[in-house]
Design an enzyme around this catalytic site. Structure first.
Site, short mmCIF file in Angstrom:
data_model
loop_
_atom_site.label_atom_id
_atom_site.label_comp_id
_atom_site.label_asym_id
_atom_site.label_seq_id
_atom_site.Cartn_x
_atom_site.Cartn_y
_atom_site.Cartn_z
N ASP A 17 0.83 -1.21 0.00
CA ASP A 17 0.00 0.00 0.00
C ASP A 17 0.86 1.26 0.00
O ASP A 17 1.98 1.25 0.52
CB ASP A 17 -0.90 -0.01 1.25
CG ASP A 17 -2.05 0.97 1.14
OD1 ASP A 17 -2.37 1.40 0.01
OD2 ASP A 17 -2.64 1.30 2.18
N GLU A 64 -12.10 -4.96 -4.96
CA GLU A 64 -12.65 -3.62 -4.73
C GLU A 64 -11.96 -2.53 -5.55
O GLU A 64 -12.49 -1.43 -5.69
CB GLU A 64 -12.55 -3.27 -3.23
CG GLU A 64 -13.47 -4.07 -2.32
CD GLU A 64 -12.99 -5.49 -2.10
OE1 GLU A 64 -13.85 -6.39 -1.97
OE2 GLU A 64 -11.76 -5.73 -2.08
N ASN A 65 -10.78 -2.84 -6.08
CA ASN A 65 -10.03 -1.83 -6.82
C ASN A 65 -10.68 -1.42 -8.14
O ASN A 65 -10.31 -0.40 -8.73
CB ASN A 65 -8.60 -2.29 -7.09
CG ASN A 65 -7.72 -2.28 -5.85
OD1 ASN A 65 -6.72 -3.00 -5.77
ND2 ASN A 65 -8.06 -1.47 -4.86
#
Length: 239
Positions: A17, A64-65
């Site tokens: 991340d 979810e991206n």
């Protein structure tokens, strides 16, 4: 060369991340950060044998991206195709065995072929087992596994009374992998973001402030060594 810890993690999973923030801090577009992050992967992969890590699983793109902007998603897909094309030979020569987990249905045909080809190319390698989670979500994985399990129950090849916590893992994307011992998340966020939900039930976690493009093999080695000093009881008590 980093020193191996006798009780170090065998399997490390990483939530990579901070690429977008890294780029924004430098006044560059988010994809600039993703490209920088992709370059960091090889350094970490190649440091695994030095610290005794046999399995490395990295979270490249979540289910979810897809909610991100069309421009960013298209750029990421292009980056994945480019990364696999450019890194395939180096990964093979290093001896990395590459696998992909996640639902491939939404991915384009060219990317899927590159993934398939890389898995075949490296299938006999043993220096490190690199698993790339692409269009992956922990809940989605469990749902797909449950569907496969339900089909086996329906066709009579699996008895419902035989289904227990040892059964479901055989239907997961990670069925050939050991559970992760250590999960690292970069960028200062302290959440697991739907990553390896079932597999990480007893994993140790490290949430660090470093943004992924700044993550080094030295920091990786330090985290692995720190893990080696932990007292893991798996719910029991040592006497």
């Amino acid at each position: 060369m980093a020193q191996k810890h006798p009780n170090g993690p065998r399997h490390v999973a990483i939530i990579m991340d901070g690429n977008g923030r890294w780029a924004t801090q430098r006044g560059r577009p988010r994809l600039f950060g993703h490209r920088a992050g992709a370059k960091r992967v090889r350094e970490v992969v190649e440091s695994c044998p030095d610290v005794g890590v046999e399995y490395l699983t990295i979270f490249a793109f979540s289910t979810e991206n897809w909610r991100r902007t069309q421009t960013e998603v298209a750029g990421l897909m292009s980056l994945f195709r480019m990364y696999i094309s450019r890194e395939a030979r180096a990964l093979d020569e290093f001896g990395a065995r590459v696998r992909f987990i996640g639902d491939r249905v939404k991915l384009d045909a060219k990317l899927i072929k590159l993934m398939d080809d890389l898995e075949v190319l490296t299938q006999n390698n043993t220096s490190v087992h690199l698993t790339i989670a692409l269009n992956y979500g922990g809940r989605d994985e469990v749902a797909r596994a449950t569907q496969r399990l339900a089909r086996d129950v329906a066709n009579g090849s699996l008895n419902p009374e035989d289904v227990d916590e040892e059964t479901l893992p055989k239907y997961l994307d990670t069925c050939v992998l050991p559970d992760p011992d250590l999960v690292i998340r970069t960028s200062g966020e302290a959440r697991i973001s739907n990553f390896l939900l079932w597999q990480s039930a007893y994993a140790e976690y490290e949430f660090i402030d470093t943004l992924w493009p700044d993550f080094t093999k030295e920091e990786f080695a330090r985290l692995c060594a720190s893990y080696g000093g932990r007292d893991r009881r798996f719910g029991g008590v040592k006497t």
